[in-house]
Design an enzyme around this catalytic site. Structure first.
Site, mmCIF file in Angstrom:
data_model
loop_
_atom_site.group_PDB
_atom_site.id
_atom_site.type_symbol
_atom_site.label_atom_id
_atom_site.label_comp_id
_atom_site.label_asym_id
_atom_site.label_seq_id
_atom_site.Cartn_x
_atom_site.Cartn_y
_atom_site.Cartn_z
ATOM 1 N N GLY A 82 0.750 -1.016 -0.074
ATOM 2 C CA GLY A 82 0.036 0.000 -0.056
ATOM 3 C C GLY A 82 0.794 1.325 0.013
ATOM 4 N NE ARG A 83 0.472 6.293 -2.013
ATOM 5 C CZ ARG A 83 0.110 7.404 -2.069
ATOM 6 N NH1 ARG A 83 -1.089 7.756 -2.497
ATOM 7 N NH2 ARG A 83 1.014 8.581 -2.253
ATOM 8 C CD GLU A 86 4.078 7.001 -0.727
ATOM 9 O OE1 GLU A 86 3.766 8.064 -0.570
ATOM 10 O OE2 GLU A 86 4.111 6.231 -1.761
ATOM 11 C CB CYS A 112 1.987 -5.020 -2.758
ATOM 12 S SG CYS A 112 1.182 -4.042 -4.020
ATOM 13 C CG HIS A 113 3.809 -0.253 -3.339
ATOM 14 N ND1 HIS A 113 2.856 -0.720 -3.978
ATOM 15 C CD2 HIS A 113 4.348 0.683 -4.113
ATOM 16 C CE1 HIS A 113 2.822 -0.388 -5.031
ATOM 17 N NE2 HIS A 113 3.848 0.558 -5.061
ATOM 18 C CE1 TYR A 132 0.721 -3.269 -8.712
ATOM 19 C CE2 TYR A 132 1.905 -1.326 -8.979
ATOM 20 C CZ TYR A 132 0.860 -2.049 -9.355
ATOM 21 O OH TYR A 132 0.034 -1.540 -10.383
#
Length: 181
Positions: A82-83, A86, A112-113, A132
């Site tokens: 997800g976000r 980051e 994913c991330h 991802y």
């Protein structure tokens, strides 16, 4: 399980519950937050666009105080995508926790991330890692081999289990659970 605001909804909810179903105790923590507080999630879906779409997800209640997080007290680590990766990768304490798990050879699952946290921690050189597809440049820049998989696939290399996105949950969690014994 290290999480932050706008973690991908399925990637936090499903592993959190599935690992408990398998008999594992799961502690979900977020920097600066305590047990009982919530983080917001984001729902990422694949709807035929160039990349995933993003919508507001559920609130996810944490069950562990981040300030008490000690890699030595846990058997394994889960890094949802997800976000949140980051910005979590900018937190030195998060990177130190990841490095401690990696140095101890403990199982680490990232989806994913989530592998953005592994690249920032500098722990995946010479490993086979999936993520991802947009994370591929970071994975290769960190010295790892990026493994392209179907969205339902996962790869294990030593103590790392990685996958491209939430549709891989069955395979990703199956491989991770095998490492957990």
């Amino acid at each position: 399980m290290l999480v932050g605001d706008f973690v991908e909804d399925y990637e936090v909810m499903v592993p959190f519950q599935a690992l408990q179903i398998c008999g594992h105790e799961v502690a979900a923590a977020s920097p600066g937050k305590k047990a009982g507080e919530v983080i917001r999630t984001a729902i990422h879906d694949f709807e035929g666009d160039q990349t995933y779409s993003e919508k507001r997800g559920h609130n996810f209640q944490l069950n562990f105080d981040y300030a008490s997080a000690d890699a030595g007290a846990f058997d394994a680590l889960v890094l949802p995508g997800g976000r949140s990766p980051e910005f979590l990768r900018l937190d030195q304490s998060v990177l130190n926790i990841i490095r401690a798990f990696a140095a101890a050879g403990k199982p680490i699952a990232a989806v994913c991330h989530g592998p953005q946290l592994l690249t920032a921690a500098g722990v995946i050189a010479n490993r086979r890692i999936s993520a991802y597809p947009a994370v591929k440049p970071e994975v290769t820049a960190a010295g790892a081999e990026y493994v392209e998989l179907p969205v339902t696939g996962a790869v294990t290399d030593g103590n790392f289990v990685t996958a491209p996105a939430w549709p891989a949950h069955v395979e990703w969690l199956k491989q991770f659970n095998a490492l957990l014994g």
